[in-house]
Design a protein around this motif. Structure first.
Motif, PDB file in Angstrom:
ATOM      1  N   LEU A 434       0.849  -1.190   0.000  1.00  0.00           N
ATOM      2  CA  LEU A 434       0.000   0.000   0.000  1.00  0.00           C
ATOM      3  C   LEU A 434       0.886   1.241   0.000  1.00  0.00           C
ATOM      4  CD1 LEU A 434      -2.754   1.479   0.334  1.00  0.00           C
ATOM      5  CD2 LEU A 434      -2.452   1.201   2.813  1.00  0.00           C
ATOM      6  N   MET A 435       0.736   2.083  -1.000  1.00  0.00           N
ATOM      7  CA  MET A 435       1.434   3.360  -1.056  1.00  0.00           C
ATOM      8  C   MET A 435       0.457   4.467  -0.685  1.00  0.00           C
ATOM      9  SD  MET A 435       3.292   5.349  -4.222  1.00  0.00           S
ATOM     10  CE  MET A 435       4.191   3.895  -4.732  1.00  0.00           C
ATOM     11  N   ILE A 436       0.775   5.179   0.372  1.00  0.00           N
ATOM     12  CA  ILE A 436      -0.051   6.293   0.837  1.00  0.00           C
ATOM     13  C   ILE A 436       0.686   7.592   0.513  1.00  0.00           C
ATOM     14  CG2 ILE A 436      -1.077   7.423   2.839  1.00  0.00           C
ATOM     15  CD1 ILE A 436      -1.333   4.678   4.122  1.00  0.00           C
ATOM     16  N   HIS A 437       0.005   8.452  -0.181  1.00  0.00           N
ATOM     17  CA  HIS A 437       0.616   9.657  -0.726  1.00  0.00           C
ATOM     18  C   HIS A 437      -0.259  10.849  -0.341  1.00  0.00           C
ATOM     19  CE1 HIS A 437       0.964  12.044  -4.786  1.00  0.00           C
ATOM     20  NE2 HIS A 437       1.665  12.633  -3.841  1.00  0.00           N
ATOM     21  N   ILE A 438       0.364  11.859   0.239  1.00  0.00           N
ATOM     22  CA  ILE A 438      -0.334  13.134   0.467  1.00  0.00           C
ATOM     23  C   ILE A 438       0.136  14.137  -0.579  1.00  0.00           C
ATOM     24  CG2 ILE A 438      -0.540  15.148   1.970  1.00  0.00           C
ATOM     25  CD1 ILE A 438      -2.192  13.151   3.186  1.00  0.00           C
ATOM     26  N   LEU A 439      -0.808  14.717  -1.257  1.00  0.00           N
ATOM     27  CA  LEU A 439      -0.563  15.846  -2.150  1.00  0.00           C
ATOM     28  C   LEU A 439      -1.417  16.994  -1.642  1.00  0.00           C
ATOM     29  CD1 LEU A 439       0.160  17.396  -4.782  1.00  0.00           C
ATOM     30  CD2 LEU A 439      -1.692  16.150  -5.899  1.00  0.00           C
ATOM     31  N   SER A 440      -0.793  18.153  -1.445  1.00  0.00           N
ATOM     32  CA  SER A 440      -1.578  19.318  -1.035  1.00  0.00           C
ATOM     33  C   SER A 440      -1.099  20.549  -1.776  1.00  0.00           C
ATOM     34  CB  SER A 440      -1.476  19.564   0.471  1.00  0.00           C
ATOM     35  OG  SER A 440      -2.360  20.607   0.862  1.00  0.00           O
ATOM     36  N   LYS A 441      -2.036  21.424  -2.054  1.00  0.00           N
ATOM     37  CA  LYS A 441      -1.736  22.738  -2.616  1.00  0.00           C
ATOM     38  C   LYS A 441      -2.222  23.791  -1.640  1.00  0.00           C
ATOM     39  CE  LYS A 441      -4.203  21.675  -6.194  1.00  0.00           C
ATOM     40  NZ  LYS A 441      -4.867  21.720  -7.526  1.00  0.00           N
ATOM     41  N   TRP A 442      -1.675  24.978  -1.734  1.00  0.00           N
ATOM     42  CA  TRP A 442      -2.120  26.116  -0.930  1.00  0.00           C
ATOM     43  C   TRP A 442      -1.566  27.387  -1.560  1.00  0.00           C
ATOM     44  CZ3 TRP A 442       1.857  22.935   0.110  1.00  0.00           C
ATOM     45  CH2 TRP A 442       3.081  23.457   0.500  1.00  0.00           C
ATOM     46  N   ASN A 443      -1.957  28.538  -1.048  1.00  0.00           N
ATOM     47  CA  ASN A 443      -1.667  29.797  -1.735  1.00  0.00           C
ATOM     48  C   ASN A 443      -0.429  30.542  -1.256  1.00  0.00           C
ATOM     49  OD1 ASN A 443      -3.979  29.404  -3.233  1.00  0.00           O
ATOM     50  ND2 ASN A 443      -5.226  30.866  -2.070  1.00  0.00           N
ATOM     51  N   ASN A 444      -0.201  30.610   0.062  1.00  0.00           N
ATOM     52  CA  ASN A 444       0.715  31.603   0.609  1.00  0.00           C
ATOM     53  C   ASN A 444       1.955  30.992   1.247  1.00  0.00           C
ATOM     54  OD1 ASN A 444      -1.223  33.638  -0.023  1.00  0.00           O
ATOM     55  ND2 ASN A 444      -2.318  33.138   1.872  1.00  0.00           N
ATOM     56  N   THR A 445       3.094  31.648   1.022  1.00  0.00           N
ATOM     57  CA  THR A 445       4.352  31.218   1.625  1.00  0.00           C
ATOM     58  C   THR A 445       4.251  31.173   3.145  1.00  0.00           C
ATOM     59  OG1 THR A 445       5.500  32.305  -0.210  1.00  0.00           O
ATOM     60  CG2 THR A 445       6.825  31.703   1.698  1.00  0.00           C
ATOM     61  N   SER A 446       3.491  32.081   3.714  1.00  0.00           N
ATOM     62  CA  SER A 446       3.372  32.144   5.170  1.00  0.00           C
ATOM     63  C   SER A 446       2.736  30.897   5.770  1.00  0.00           C
ATOM     64  CB  SER A 446       2.545  33.376   5.569  1.00  0.00           C
ATOM     65  OG  SER A 446       1.252  33.330   4.971  1.00  0.00           O
ATOM     66  N   ASP A 447       2.091  30.090   4.940  1.00  0.00           N
ATOM     67  CA  ASP A 447       1.461  28.862   5.433  1.00  0.00           C
ATOM     68  C   ASP A 447       2.294  27.608   5.156  1.00  0.00           C
ATOM     69  OD1 ASP A 447      -0.944  30.023   6.478  1.00  0.00           O
ATOM     70  OD2 ASP A 447      -1.616  30.324   4.411  1.00  0.00           O
ATOM     71  N   ASP A 448       3.514  27.781   4.658  1.00  0.00           N
ATOM     72  CA  ASP A 448       4.348  26.615   4.341  1.00  0.00           C
ATOM     73  C   ASP A 448       4.535  25.709   5.559  1.00  0.00           C
ATOM     74  OD1 ASP A 448       4.599  27.745   1.842  1.00  0.00           O
ATOM     75  OD2 ASP A 448       6.779  27.963   1.917  1.00  0.00           O
ATOM     76  N   ASP A 449       4.907  26.294   6.694  1.00  0.00           N
ATOM     77  CA  ASP A 449       5.183  25.483   7.884  1.00  0.00           C
ATOM     78  C   ASP A 449       3.924  24.805   8.400  1.00  0.00           C
ATOM     79  OD1 ASP A 449       7.822  26.199   7.733  1.00  0.00           O
ATOM     80  OD2 ASP A 449       7.720  27.708   9.328  1.00  0.00           O
ATOM     81  N   THR A 450       2.785  25.461   8.246  1.00  0.00           N
ATOM     82  CA  THR A 450       1.519  24.868   8.703  1.00  0.00           C
ATOM     83  C   THR A 450       1.202  23.609   7.909  1.00  0.00           C
ATOM     84  OG1 THR A 450       0.652  27.017   9.373  1.00  0.00           O
ATOM     85  CG2 THR A 450      -0.960  25.263   8.979  1.00  0.00           C
ATOM     86  N   ILE A 451       1.320  23.704   6.592  1.00  0.00           N
ATOM     87  CA  ILE A 451       1.027  22.541   5.746  1.00  0.00           C
ATOM     88  C   ILE A 451       2.055  21.446   5.964  1.00  0.00           C
ATOM     89  CG2 ILE A 451       0.849  21.704   3.379  1.00  0.00           C
ATOM     90  CD1 ILE A 451      -1.556  23.337   4.138  1.00  0.00           C
ATOM     91  N   THR A 452       3.329  21.807   5.981  1.00  0.00           N
ATOM     92  CA  THR A 452       4.388  20.812   6.171  1.00  0.00           C
ATOM     93  C   THR A 452       4.239  20.116   7.518  1.00  0.00           C
ATOM     94  OG1 THR A 452       5.916  22.050   4.774  1.00  0.00           O
ATOM     95  CG2 THR A 452       6.879  20.465   6.295  1.00  0.00           C
TER      96      THR A 452
END
Length: 533
Positions: A434-452
Motif C-alpha cells: 500500500l502506497m499512501i501519498h499526500i498531495l496538497s496545494k495552498w496559496n501563501n508562503t506564510s502557510d508553508d510550515d503549517t502545511i508541512t
C-alpha cells in the motif's frame, strides 16, 4: 582575440581555491571540451581578467558559445516564461543566474564540463513537476531546460521508441498513436519523461508491463567529469543501466530514453466519486482489486480522499486498458452508489489530458509518501485518521490536502526483476504494498510550515499505527517524496552502497553529487537535519 593557453590555466589555478574539489580536473575538462570543438582559450569569460562570479563566468561562456536564444538571463520575457513553466510555486521562485536550453545531446556535455571549470552548480528540468525548490532548478546557478531535446522516433520494426528528455508524456503518446503504439509512461500529459522514468514511473499499463523504469531498453547518459555520452543497457554497462533505473539524477543526465513499445488500443476509464457513507465499501473494493491484480492485468486503480465543497469524498480513478464497458474486476466499485461517474472510451493521450485538465501551474505544492503492507483494517484506520485531523488546515487559503491510495501490486513487483533488476530494493515477496501519498496545494508562503507540519504529523501517526500492527515498509517512492525524505536509503543498505559504488565509477569526482545538489542524492534527504531525515 585569442588568449594564451598557459595564462588561462594559470588564472584558473589562482581562481580555484585549494579546497575546491574540481581544481585537479582543469586539464581533463579542457581536453574534453576541445574534443567537442570548444577552445576555452577563446572564451573571454574564462580568462583570468573576468571578475564575475563562478556562475556569471559559466553563463557568460555559454552565451559566448550559444547566444542569447539558448542562454536566458534574468529580466527578459523568455527567462520569465521558462521559470513559470515549472509546476509548483516553490520551483518558480528559484532564480538561476541563467537558463540554458540545449538543442543536441553534446550541448549537455558542454554545459556539464563548463560547470566543472567554473564550479557553478546546475540542475536539469525535464517536465518540472517536482514540488520543492531546487529539485530541477538551481538558485543562482544554471537551470538546464531539456525542452528542445524532444525527439520521438521508432526503430525499423517499431519495437523501440527513442525519446528525448524534453518530452512530456502527452507529446510522446500523440506521436506514437498513429502507429497504434504507446510506451509505459506517465498518467498525466504534463509530466516529464526524465524524472518519472529514472525515479519509477507508474503507468496505466503497469500491472501488465511493470513500471516505466522496467521498460527501458537502454539509456544514453552524459558521464562526468569527461562529458562522454555513454550507452547503458542490460548488456552494455549493465551496472550503470541498473543504477539509472531508480537512482534518479545521481549517475548522470540522460539525453535519450529508448523504451520498449506496447500496443495501445482505446482504453476505458472513469472517475467515480463516492460520498462518505460509502468509504468502507470503497476501501473493500480497492483492496479486492489490489489483491486480485494477477487475475486481470488490464486494470489500474487509485483512490483519492479529500474534503472539498463542504463534504468528504472518495474519488476512484479506474482504468481498463481495453475498451470493455463493464470489466468484472471493477464490479465491486460499480455496485457502490456514486455521486458521479465519467465512464468513457478514449485513446491514451486524450485520457491523460483529461485527468490533468484541472491542474494548474503556480500554486504552492507538497508531495509526501510512505509505504505499508496492504491490510484492510489499517487502510480504513488511515482514512478515518485523515478526516479526523484535516480540519487543522482546511482554513488555510487555497489548501486542498488529498490522501491518495495506490498499490504496488504483485505483478508490478514481479516485473522489477526484468533485465537484471532495478535499484528500488523491492521484490514480489513483499507485496502487495500500500502506497499512501499526500498531495496538497495552498496559496501563501506564510502557510508553508503549517502545511508541512500537518503532513509530517499525519505520517508520524500513521507510521506509529503501522508499526503497532506490524505493517511498516521502508520503501519511499522518489516521484512522490518530500524534500525531507531520504529516498535512496529506503532502497536498503546494499542497494544504496551499490549506487554509491556505481556513481563513483562513472562520476569519480562527484560532479552529480556536488555541482548538481538538487533532488534526492546519495547522501540523504534534500533538506537534512529536520523531520524525516
Amino acid at each position: 582575440m585569442r588568449f594564451d593557453k598557459s595564462a588561462v590555466i594559470a588564472a584558473w589555478a589562482v581562481t580555484f581555491a585549494i579546497a575546491r574539489p574540481f581544481k585537479h580536473l582543469v586539464g581533463e575538462v579542457e581536453d574534453a571540451l576541445a574534443n567537442l570543438g570548444v577552445d576555452v582559450t577563446t572564451i573571454p569569460q574564462l580568462n583570468g581578467s573576468f571578475t564575475g562570479s563562478a556562475c556569471e563566468r559559466a553563463c557568460g561562456a555559454l552565451d559566448y558559445l550559444y547566444g542569447s536564444e539558448r542562454v536566458l538571463s534574468e529580466n527578459i520575457p523568455a527567462y520569465q516564461n521558462a521559470t513559470e513553466s515549472y509546476w509548483s510555486a516553490q520551483q518558480q521562485e528559484v532564480k538561476p543566474t541563467c537558463i540554458f536550453i540545449p538543442s543536441i545531446d553534446t550541448d549537455v556535455s558542454t554545459v556539464v564540463l563548463l560547470t566543472q571549470l567554473t564550479e557553478c552548480p546546475f540542475a536539469a528540468k525535464s517536465g518540472g513537476h517536482a514540488a520543492f525548490a531546487g529539485a530541477s532548478s538551481s538558485q543562482g546557478g544554471i537551470s538546464i531546460l531539456f525542452r528542445d531535446l524532444n525527439e520521438v522516433s521508432l526503430n525499423d520494426d517499431k519495437s523501440i521508441a527513442s525519446i528525448g528528455p524534453g518530452n512530456k508524456w502527452g507529446q510522446v503518446y500523440k506521436a506514437l498513436e498513429p502507429h497504434g503504439l504507446a510506451v509505459v509512461g506517465g498518467r498525466l500529459s504534463d509530466i516529464g519523461v526524465g524524472g518519472l522514468t529514472t525515479g519509477g514511473g507508474i503507468s496505466y499499463y503497469s500491472n501488465e508491463y511493470g513500471w516505466a523504469l522496467d521498460n527501458v531498453e537502454s539509456f544514453e547518459v552524459v558521464s562526468a567529469p569527461d562529458g562522454n555520452i555513454l550507452r547503458a543497457s542490460e548488456t552494455e554497462r549493465p551496472d550503470l543501466y541498473w543504477a539509472l533505473r531508480g537512482g534518479g539524477n545521481n549517475v548522470g543526465l540522460v539525453t535519450k530514453f529508448n523504451l520498449h513499445t506496447i500496443p495501445s488500443p482505446p482504453l476505458r476509464g472513469t472517475t467515480r466519486v463516492f460520498s462518505e457513507d460509502q468509504f468502507s465499501n470503497v476501501l473493500d473494493a480497492f483492496v479486492d482489486v489490489a489483491r486480485n491484480a494477477r487475475a486481470d492485468k488490464n486494470a489500474q486503480q487509485y483512490v483519492v480522499f479529500a474534503h472539498t465543497g463542504g463534504m468528504n469524498i472518495a474519488s476512484a480513478e479506474l482504468t481498463y486498458t481495453k475498451d470493455v464497458s463493464d470489466p468484472a474486476v471493477f464490479r465491486n466499485y460499480r455496485s457502490i452508489p456514486a455521486i458521479s461517474d465519467t465512464s468513457s472510451t478514449r485513446n491514451l493521450s486524450d485520457y491523460c489530458s483529461g485527468i490533468g485538465a484541472g491542474d494548474q501551474n503556480g500554486q504552492r505544492q507538497i508531495f509526501w509518501n510512505r509505504t505499508f503492507k496492504l491490510n484492510d483494517e489499517f487502510a480504513k484506520w488511515v482514512v478515518e485518521h485523515f478526516f479526523s485531523v484535516v480540519a487543522r488546515v482546511t482554513d488555510v487559503p487555497g489548501a486542498l490536502p488529498m490522501l491518495v491510495f495506490q498499490v504496488i501490486t504483485e505483478p508490478m513487483l514481479e516485473m522489477m526483476s526484468r533485465a537484471g533488476g532495478n535499484a528500488l530494493g523491492l521484490d514480489a515477496s513483499s507485496g502487495p504494498i500500500l502506497m499512501i501519498h499526500i498531495l496538497s496545494k495552498w496559496n501563501n508562503t506564510s502557510d508553508d510550515d503549517t502545511i508541512t507540519g500537518f503532513v509530517d504529523d499525519f505520517f508520524t501517526n500513521v507510521a506509529a499505527e503501522a508499526k503497532a500492527r506490524g505493517l511498516n515498509n521502508d520503501f519511499i517512492y522518489m516521484n512522490y517524496a518530500s524534500q525531507f525524505q531520504d529516498v535512496i536509503s529506503s532502497y536498503g543498505e546494499d542497494n544504496k552502497a551499490r549506487l554509491q559504488q556505481i556513481a563513483s565509477k562513472f562520476d569519480h569526482s562527484g560532479v552529480y553529487q556536488t555541482l548538481q545538489p538538487g533532488y534526492f542524492k546519495l547522501a540523504g534527504a534534500p533538506v537534512q537535519g529536520t523531520i524525516e531525515s
